[in-house]
Design an enzyme around this catalytic site. Structure first.
Site, mmCIF file in Angstrom:
data_model
loop_
_atom_site.group_PDB
_atom_site.id
_atom_site.type_symbol
_atom_site.label_atom_id
_atom_site.label_comp_id
_atom_site.label_asym_id
_atom_site.label_seq_id
_atom_site.Cartn_x
_atom_site.Cartn_y
_atom_site.Cartn_z
ATOM 1 N N VAL A 11 45.803 30.494 45.684
ATOM 2 C CA VAL A 11 44.524 30.449 44.967
ATOM 3 C C VAL A 11 44.318 29.116 44.249
ATOM 4 O O VAL A 11 43.263 28.497 44.359
ATOM 5 C CB VAL A 11 44.434 31.638 43.979
ATOM 6 C CG1 VAL A 11 43.314 31.448 42.976
ATOM 7 C CG2 VAL A 11 44.204 32.910 44.764
ATOM 8 N N GLU A 151 39.049 35.603 41.438
ATOM 9 C CA GLU A 151 38.861 34.948 42.735
ATOM 10 C C GLU A 151 38.851 35.998 43.847
ATOM 11 O O GLU A 151 39.683 36.881 43.868
ATOM 12 C CB GLU A 151 40.005 33.936 42.956
ATOM 13 C CG GLU A 151 39.877 33.146 44.235
ATOM 14 C CD GLU A 151 38.482 32.547 44.411
ATOM 15 O OE1 GLU A 151 38.044 31.777 43.548
ATOM 16 O OE2 GLU A 151 37.826 32.871 45.418
ATOM 17 N N PHE A 152 37.895 35.854 44.761
ATOM 18 C CA PHE A 152 37.750 36.849 45.843
ATOM 19 C C PHE A 152 38.086 36.280 47.211
ATOM 20 O O PHE A 152 37.850 36.928 48.225
ATOM 21 C CB PHE A 152 36.319 37.402 45.854
ATOM 22 C CG PHE A 152 35.957 38.112 44.572
ATOM 23 C CD1 PHE A 152 36.366 39.417 44.345
ATOM 24 C CD2 PHE A 152 35.245 37.463 43.579
ATOM 25 C CE1 PHE A 152 36.062 40.071 43.153
ATOM 26 C CE2 PHE A 152 34.928 38.102 42.384
ATOM 27 C CZ PHE A 152 35.335 39.413 42.170
ATOM 28 N N PHE A 252 36.230 46.137 57.027
ATOM 29 C CA PHE A 252 37.360 46.897 56.482
ATOM 30 C C PHE A 252 37.419 48.326 57.013
ATOM 31 O O PHE A 252 37.833 49.250 56.324
ATOM 32 C CB PHE A 252 37.360 46.872 54.937
ATOM 33 C CG PHE A 252 37.876 45.552 54.430
ATOM 34 C CD1 PHE A 252 37.058 44.444 54.423
ATOM 35 C CD2 PHE A 252 39.191 45.414 54.036
ATOM 36 C CE1 PHE A 252 37.530 43.213 54.015
ATOM 37 C CE2 PHE A 252 39.669 44.186 53.623
ATOM 38 C CZ PHE A 252 38.835 43.085 53.615
ATOM 39 N N LEU A 253 36.961 48.477 58.262
ATOM 40 C CA LEU A 253 37.073 49.784 58.914
ATOM 41 C C LEU A 253 37.891 49.639 60.194
ATOM 42 O O LEU A 253 37.562 50.219 61.220
ATOM 43 C CB LEU A 253 35.679 50.346 59.228
ATOM 44 C CG LEU A 253 34.878 50.867 58.031
ATOM 45 C CD1 LEU A 253 33.511 51.379 58.473
ATOM 46 C CD2 LEU A 253 35.624 51.973 57.276
ATOM 47 N N CYS A 263 47.805 41.102 47.611
ATOM 48 C CA CYS A 263 46.853 41.623 46.613
ATOM 49 C C CYS A 263 46.674 43.142 46.616
ATOM 50 O O CYS A 263 46.840 43.778 45.580
ATOM 51 C CB CYS A 263 45.493 40.948 46.817
ATOM 52 S SG CYS A 263 45.540 39.198 46.410
HETATM 53 N N1 LIG Z 1 46.561 35.084 47.487
HETATM 54 C C1 LIG Z 1 45.337 35.567 47.518
HETATM 55 O O1 LIG Z 1 44.746 35.784 48.568
HETATM 56 C C2 LIG Z 1 44.609 35.876 46.220
HETATM 57 C C3 LIG Z 1 43.230 36.125 46.263
HETATM 58 C C4 LIG Z 1 42.575 36.392 45.065
HETATM 59 C C5 LIG Z 1 43.286 36.425 43.874
HETATM 60 N N2 LIG Z 1 44.624 36.199 43.872
HETATM 61 C C6 LIG Z 1 45.335 36.206 42.589
HETATM 62 O O2 LIG Z 1 45.553 34.863 42.186
HETATM 63 C C7 LIG Z 1 46.802 34.745 41.494
HETATM 64 C C8 LIG Z 1 47.683 33.710 42.171
HETATM 65 O O3 LIG Z 1 48.007 34.184 43.468
HETATM 66 P P1 LIG Z 1 48.642 33.241 44.582
HETATM 67 O O4 LIG Z 1 48.687 34.028 45.827
HETATM 68 O O5 LIG Z 1 47.955 31.923 44.552
HETATM 69 O O6 LIG Z 1 50.123 33.065 43.958
HETATM 70 P P2 LIG Z 1 51.265 32.044 44.392
HETATM 71 O O7 LIG Z 1 52.542 32.726 44.089
HETATM 72 O O8 LIG Z 1 50.987 31.526 45.770
HETATM 73 O O9 LIG Z 1 51.073 30.805 43.393
HETATM 74 C C9 LIG Z 1 51.367 30.825 42.035
HETATM 75 C C10 LIG Z 1 51.875 29.422 41.628
HETATM 76 O O10 LIG Z 1 51.954 29.339 40.215
HETATM 77 C C11 LIG Z 1 53.066 28.536 39.883
HETATM 78 N N3 LIG Z 1 53.391 28.760 38.460
HETATM 79 C C12 LIG Z 1 53.874 29.881 37.861
HETATM 80 N N4 LIG Z 1 53.997 29.684 36.530
HETATM 81 C C13 LIG Z 1 53.565 28.440 36.277
HETATM 82 C C14 LIG Z 1 53.442 27.644 35.079
HETATM 83 N N5 LIG Z 1 53.764 28.131 33.871
HETATM 84 N N6 LIG Z 1 52.982 26.374 35.185
HETATM 85 C C15 LIG Z 1 52.654 25.870 36.382
HETATM 86 N N7 LIG Z 1 52.731 26.565 37.551
HETATM 87 C C16 LIG Z 1 53.186 27.830 37.479
HETATM 88 C C17 LIG Z 1 54.114 28.965 40.880
HETATM 89 O O11 LIG Z 1 55.139 27.999 41.019
HETATM 90 C C18 LIG Z 1 53.269 29.119 42.164
HETATM 91 O O12 LIG Z 1 53.227 27.909 42.901
HETATM 92 C C19 LIG Z 1 47.388 36.148 41.452
HETATM 93 O O13 LIG Z 1 47.013 36.776 40.256
HETATM 94 C C20 LIG Z 1 46.703 36.829 42.622
HETATM 95 O O14 LIG Z 1 46.630 38.223 42.458
HETATM 96 C C21 LIG Z 1 45.305 35.910 45.012
#
Ligand SMILES: NC(=O)c1ccc[n+]([C@@H]2O[C@H](COP(=O)([O-])OP(=O)(O)OC[C@H]3O[C@@H](n4cnc5c(N)ncnc54)[C@H](O)[C@@H]3O)[C@@H](O)[C@H]2O)c1
Length: 449
Positions: A11, A151-152, A252-253, A263
């Site tokens: 994200v 974020e979606f 989503f079907l 997620c």
């Molecule tokens: N992956 C998806 O498709 C998606 C979609 C929508 C929302 N989200 C939400 O977004 C959030 C992030 O998801 P993601 O998939 O990107 O996670 P991810 O694990 O890919 O990335 C998280 C990053 O944050 C870093 N991090 C953690 N603590 C930190 C700090 N104190 N300072 C700096 N960097 C730090 C980690 O090293 C990692 O690189 C989650 O809450 C998730 O639910 C994800």
């Protein structure tokens, strides 16, 4: 406008790159020095179509930077986005907010002037207020506002989703914060994207409600698929027949092996916990989760049945390991439930995934990872399609047949047509179609073994 994005994962990296494409000056921060080192060299640590080019262009234009130095990135920023992980907490399933709170502490210490502190991570209702408390406690005099901007985006089409979203949701309570957020999303205002301003709590809940609703749609069609198999209906036709109703919608079907990914499982579980604590349980979502876990386990049983009732001493070729195509993300992927169950039943598994094998090797033991789909099939007693990557949709069926020891195909994504597969001489098993066919195919398959 200048922003800092804390957390450069799926994200954070996509959001940072897309904001820089909008013309904003972006610094992406991560405390994983190896990740930042790779990004500085122009390497993209995740697989996401189009991302490499977008990052390269904006880096070259001087609008996108990467650093481990949070303090420098936050100093002077108009907005600071927190995009760190919020995984399920071991033991109770609540969202683990330790990364969010740690980031908030660091951001507080680094503020040099007014900034909007925005949670982009998916966080339970009330988290924005806690972030506000953390910052206020640490910096009682600092001028700041908090906002929630869930974020979606979907992995695999993340850039398009970010640049042309169905809507943007912003929970912000001061006019100043709303103005900063409007300015950041200005290119989307110009495209007439609906932008929804709400209270903090409402924005936080919208994200969980959206994901839980989508997960419910998948769980619903999966149950209908099971019913189709019993009564002689075709789930793809049922999905089309109901999905054309505008009130239901076609997306989503798709029946399959159960939902996974980074997620849906964790967000449904976190919503269940929040709702239980609030005294307003969401029993529908509780049922969705238990049904989905059960389904993943049942998939391995299906494969065993297709192999004549036992896979002991047999080889199974598994195509597709990631939770969906066009990503390298293995988090909560159905393959992580199915493959170990097959191994426990005595099978040897040969596997291939176009992008996920690096991650899969860390998570799956005892699997032979192959260089191509066809290599995985060599000498296998059955072929199982777990994830519907495009390259598995048009396999050379003659070659498949010649490589397999027994022409058994279990298609957990319904990407082939039962008639075509029967004509090509396969024992073909799919999801929610041809009620009589699986039983017939099972009988034929065991007769011929
Ligand atoms: N992956 C998806 O498709 C998606 C979609 C929508 C929302 N989200 C939400 O977004 C959030 C992030 O998801 P993601 O998939 O990107 O996670 P991810 O694990 O890919 O990335 C998280 C990053 O944050 C870093 N991090 C953690 N603590 C930190 C700090 N104190 N300072 C700096 N960097 C730090 C980690 O090293 C990692 O690189 C989650 O809450 C998730 O639910 C994800």
């Amino acid at each position: 406008m200048r922003i800092a994005v804390i957390g450069t994962g799926y994200v954070g990296l996509v959001s940072g790159a897309c904001f820089s494409e909008f013309g904003v000056e972006v610094t992406c921060v991560d405390n994983d020095a190896a990740k930042i080192g790779r990004l500085e060299k122009g390497e993209i640590p995740i697989f996401e179509p189009g991302l490499e080019q977008l990052v390269a262009t904006n880096k070259a234009a001087g609008r996108l930077r990467f650093t481990t130095d949070l303090r420098a990135a936050v100093a002077g920023a108009d907005a600071v986005f927190i995009a760190v992980g919020t995984p399920s907490r071991r033991g109770d399933g609540h969202a683990d907010l330790s990364y969010v709170f740690a980031a908030a502490e660091e951001v507080a210490a680094a503020l040099t002037g007014y900034a909007v502190i925005v949670t982009k991570s998916t966080v339970p209702v009330g988290t924005g207020r806690k972030v506000e408390e953390i910052v206020r406690r640490k910096r009682p005099d600092a001028p700041f506002d908090v906002a929630s901007n869930p974020e979606f985006l979907r992995e695999g089409s993340a850039i398009g989703d970010f640049m042309r979203p169905d809507r943007v949701v912003i929970g912000a309570e001061s006019e100043r914060a709303r103005t900063v957020m409007k300015e950041l999303y200005r290119p989307l205002f110009l495209l007439e994207t609906p932008i929804l301003f709400t209270a903090l709590e409402t924005a936080e809940l919208i994200k969980y409600a959206a994901n839980s609703f989508l997960a419910t749609k998948i769980a619903f069609i999966n149950e209908i698929a099971d019913l189709c198999e019993k009564v002689g209906a075709d789930v793809q036709d049922v999905a089309r027949g109901i999905g054309l109703d505008g009130r239901i919608g076609r997306k989503f079907l798709h029946a399959g092996p159960g939902f996974g990914g980074s997620c849906f499982p964790k967000d449904c579980l976190a919503l269940v916990r929040t709702a239980q604590e609030a005294g307003a349980p969401v029993s529908i979502i509780e049922t969705v989760l238990t049904g989905n876990d059960r389904r993943k386990a049942q998939m391995a049983e299906r494969i065993v049945r297709a192999c004549g009732g036992s896979v002991a001493g047999k080889t199974v070729a598994a195509l597709g390991l990631t939770f969906k195509p066009n990503t390298d993300d293995m988090r909560d992927s159905p393959s992580l439930a199915i493959i170990p169950a097959l191994q426990a039943a005595g099978a040897t598994v040969r596997a291939f995934d176009p992008e996920g094998m690096g991650e899969a090797k860390k998570l799956l033991n005892g699997v032979t990872f192959c260089a191509s789909a066809y290599e995985a099939m060599e000498g296998a007693h059955a072929l199982v399609i777990i994830t519907e990557w495009n390259e598995f949709r048009a396999l050379d069926l003659g070659r498949v047949k010649s490589l397999l020891k027994s022409p058994t195909v279990v298609d957990l994504r319904d990407i082939y047509k039962p008639d075509d597969m029967a004509e090509a001489g396969f024992y073909y098993f799919s999801i929610g179609r041809d009620a009589a066919e699986p039983a017939r195919a099972e009988r034929r398959a065991s007769r011929n073994r």
